[in-house]
Design an enzyme around this catalytic site. Structure first.
Site, short mmCIF file in Angstrom:
data_model
loop_
_atom_site.label_atom_id
_atom_site.label_comp_id
_atom_site.label_asym_id
_atom_site.label_seq_id
_atom_site.Cartn_x
_atom_site.Cartn_y
_atom_site.Cartn_z
N ARG A 162 0.84 -1.22 0.00
CA ARG A 162 0.00 0.00 0.00
C ARG A 162 0.87 1.26 0.00
NH1 ARG A 162 -2.88 -3.68 -0.78
NH2 ARG A 162 -4.99 -4.03 0.00
N SER A 232 -10.44 -0.73 3.15
CA SER A 232 -9.70 -0.85 4.42
C SER A 232 -9.26 0.52 4.87
CB SER A 232 -8.46 -1.71 4.24
OG SER A 232 -8.80 -2.99 3.80
N GLU A 328 -4.84 3.97 5.89
CA GLU A 328 -4.60 3.70 4.47
C GLU A 328 -5.05 4.87 3.58
OE1 GLU A 328 -6.52 0.93 1.50
OE2 GLU A 328 -5.20 -0.47 2.54
N1 EPU Z 1 -10.38 -10.56 10.36
C1 EPU Z 1 -11.11 -10.59 11.52
N2 EPU Z 1 -12.14 -9.72 11.68
C2 EPU Z 1 -12.47 -8.80 10.73
C3 EPU Z 1 -11.72 -8.78 9.54
C4 EPU Z 1 -10.68 -9.66 9.37
O1 EPU Z 1 -10.85 -11.38 12.41
O2 EPU Z 1 -13.41 -8.04 10.95
C5 EPU Z 1 -9.29 -11.51 10.19
C6 EPU Z 1 -9.76 -12.86 9.67
O3 EPU Z 1 -9.06 -13.87 10.33
C7 EPU Z 1 -9.31 -12.88 8.24
C8 EPU Z 1 -8.10 -11.99 8.27
O4 EPU Z 1 -8.35 -11.02 9.28
O5 EPU Z 1 -9.00 -14.16 7.83
C9 EPU Z 1 -7.85 -11.30 6.96
O6 EPU Z 1 -9.05 -10.66 6.55
P1 EPU Z 1 -9.37 -10.41 5.02
O7 EPU Z 1 -9.02 -11.62 4.24
O8 EPU Z 1 -10.74 -9.86 4.89
O9 EPU Z 1 -8.29 -9.35 4.58
P2 EPU Z 1 -7.73 -8.08 5.30
O10 EPU Z 1 -6.33 -8.38 5.74
O11 EPU Z 1 -8.66 -7.60 6.33
C10 EPU Z 1 -6.61 -7.18 3.11
C11 EPU Z 1 -6.61 -5.90 2.32
C12 EPU Z 1 -7.90 -5.77 1.50
C13 EPU Z 1 -7.99 -6.97 0.57
C14 EPU Z 1 -7.97 -8.27 1.41
C15 EPU Z 1 -7.92 -9.50 0.56
C16 EPU Z 1 -5.29 -4.34 3.59
C17 EPU Z 1 -5.27 -3.12 4.44
N3 EPU Z 1 -6.49 -4.77 3.20
O12 EPU Z 1 -7.68 -7.06 4.06
O13 EPU Z 1 -7.77 -4.59 0.71
O14 EPU Z 1 -9.19 -6.92 -0.18
O15 EPU Z 1 -6.78 -8.27 2.24
O16 EPU Z 1 -6.67 -9.62 -0.05
O17 EPU Z 1 -4.23 -4.87 3.26
C18 EPU Z 1 -8.22 -2.25 0.75
O18 EPU Z 1 -7.00 -2.07 0.74
O19 EPU Z 1 -9.02 -1.27 0.75
C19 EPU Z 1 -8.75 -3.60 0.80
C20 EPU Z 1 -10.05 -3.86 0.90
#
Ligand code: EPU
Length: 334
Positions: A162, A232, A328
């Site tokens: 990012r 995010s 972000e």
């Molecule tokens: N999780 C929770 N609670 C929540 C959300 C997430 O416990 O409310 C935990 C879960 O264990 C889940 C893990 O966090 O397995 C990862 O969650 P998720 O796969 O939804 O991904 P993220 O790390 O929360 C990142 C990116 C997203 C992208 C997804 C999928 C960042 C800041 N965000 O989110 O990007 O879509 O991975 O690759 O790196 C964005 O940048 O705007 C964005 C949406």
């Protein structure tokens, strides 16, 4: 050259739907117009893309500029790859849909990300195991310091998680085009949880991957047209392996992933949910109830409301885990 400025309401030009008026708004639709404009305006200017990664103030006094460039063309191809030139104002997801229709591989995991093509390199958009930097060949931009158009190679964009030169040297480069290198032969990235099952499918198609990604995103992430948000709101923090181990002892269900030598990436969504803040409502703003990493405008929120909620979340996370969350989206001050 004289360009007329307009006063423009930007409330529907930002996905957080924050009320915002630009006192001077300019649309620049050619390289000549871009360079003429910046020769005439060496002062601080806000360059606005699709408005999907900004938190806007009620009024912006300095000039606000939007680049209009709808180019979408293949400029080279061989048996394995195609090189595509895309204008900054093309809607990102329309580009992904076009690539899928034309059987060009690479962008499908980045389906449904809001915003414009010109904004994509700024934060090196990424999802489901793919980042823009994996596909980007170069970026064409007006360099306000040297006052010329430059073609920045992938390496010169200094992409990180990012992060990019466009974020670090905010306001220096005015992106007009992005050049991508896409594959013509099937190659999928299916390591992310919900995509793994697709790897067992015979004759997996690009549209099947795109549809699956759209399904996964829609289940967790609010549609900005329905519930305004900027995706995010916080980055996933990267910490040392040793700090992570200490945290893991205190919080055995902590979600973390290896992130290069000696480092671990924490799921900020987990940190926020585990702190009891998922679904937390503060006035007109809230922590989304399906994905705690997303802050939403519940209707009628202003920039100040989002800042207040973000600070509240940051303080709680710091108190509970000793971790500092990094935002972000770009906070625009006037
Ligand atoms: N999780 C929770 N609670 C929540 C959300 C997430 O416990 O409310 C935990 C879960 O264990 C889940 C893990 O966090 O397995 C990862 O969650 P998720 O796969 O939804 O991904 P993220 O790390 O929360 C990142 C990116 C997203 C992208 C997804 C999928 C960042 C800041 N965000 O989110 O990007 O879509 O991975 O690759 O790196 C964005 O940048 O705007 C964005 C949406």
């Amino acid at each position: 050259m004289s360009l007329e400025s307009l006063r423009k309401d930007l409330s529907s030009s930002n996905t957080m739907a924050l009320p915002c008026v630009a006192e001077q708004f300019f649309e620049l639709s050619s390289e000549q117009a871009i360079s003429d404009f910046f020769y005439a305006h060496p002062e601080d200017v806000l360059i606005l893309g699709g408005g999907s990664n900004v938190v806007l103030p009620p009024v912006i006094q300095r000039p606000v500029v939007q680049v209009v460039n709808h180019t979408l063309e293949c400029i080279a191809r061989d048996l394995d790859h195609v090189v595509v030139k895309v204008g900054a104002s093309v809607v990102w997801d329309e580009l992904v849909a076009w690539a899928v229709e034309n059987s060009y591989y690479g962008l499908e995991n980045l389906s449904l990300i809001p915003g414009s093509v010109g904004a994509a390199p700024v934060q090196n958009i990424g999802a489901y195991g793919v980042e823009l930097k994996d596909l980007l060949k170069s970026v064409r931009a007006f360099d306000r310091v040297q006052r010329v158009f430059v073609d920045l190679s992938n390496e010169r964009c200094c992409f990180g998680y990012r992060d990019s030169i466009f974020k670090r040297e905010c306001g220096r480069y005015v992106i007009s085009e992005v050049v991508l290198r896409l594959a013509r032969k099937a190659q999928f990235v299916l390591e992310y949880g919900e995509l793994k099952t697709l790897s067992h499918e015979a004759n997996l198609s690009l549209s099947k991957v795109r549809d699956t990604v759209i399904g996964v995103r829609s289940a967790k992430l609010p549609d900005p047209k329905v519930i305004p948000n900027t995706g995010s709101f916080f980055k996933n923090p990267v910490i040392s392996r040793s700090t992570c181990e200490v945290l893991k002892q205190r919080f055995p269900s902590l979600v973390c992933y290896p992130a290069g030598e000696g480092s671990m990436k924490l799921a900020a969504g987990w940190l926020i949910e585990n702190a009891g803040l998922k679904g937390y409502v503060q006035g007109n703003a809230s922590v989304h109830d399906k994905q705690a990493l997303v802050l939403t405008n519940q209707g009628g929120a202003q920039q100040q409301d989002i800042i207040r909620l973000a600070s509240y979340v940051e303080d709680k996370i710091k108190d509970l885990y000793g971790i500092e969350l990094e935002q972000e989206p770009i906070l625009i001050r006037d």
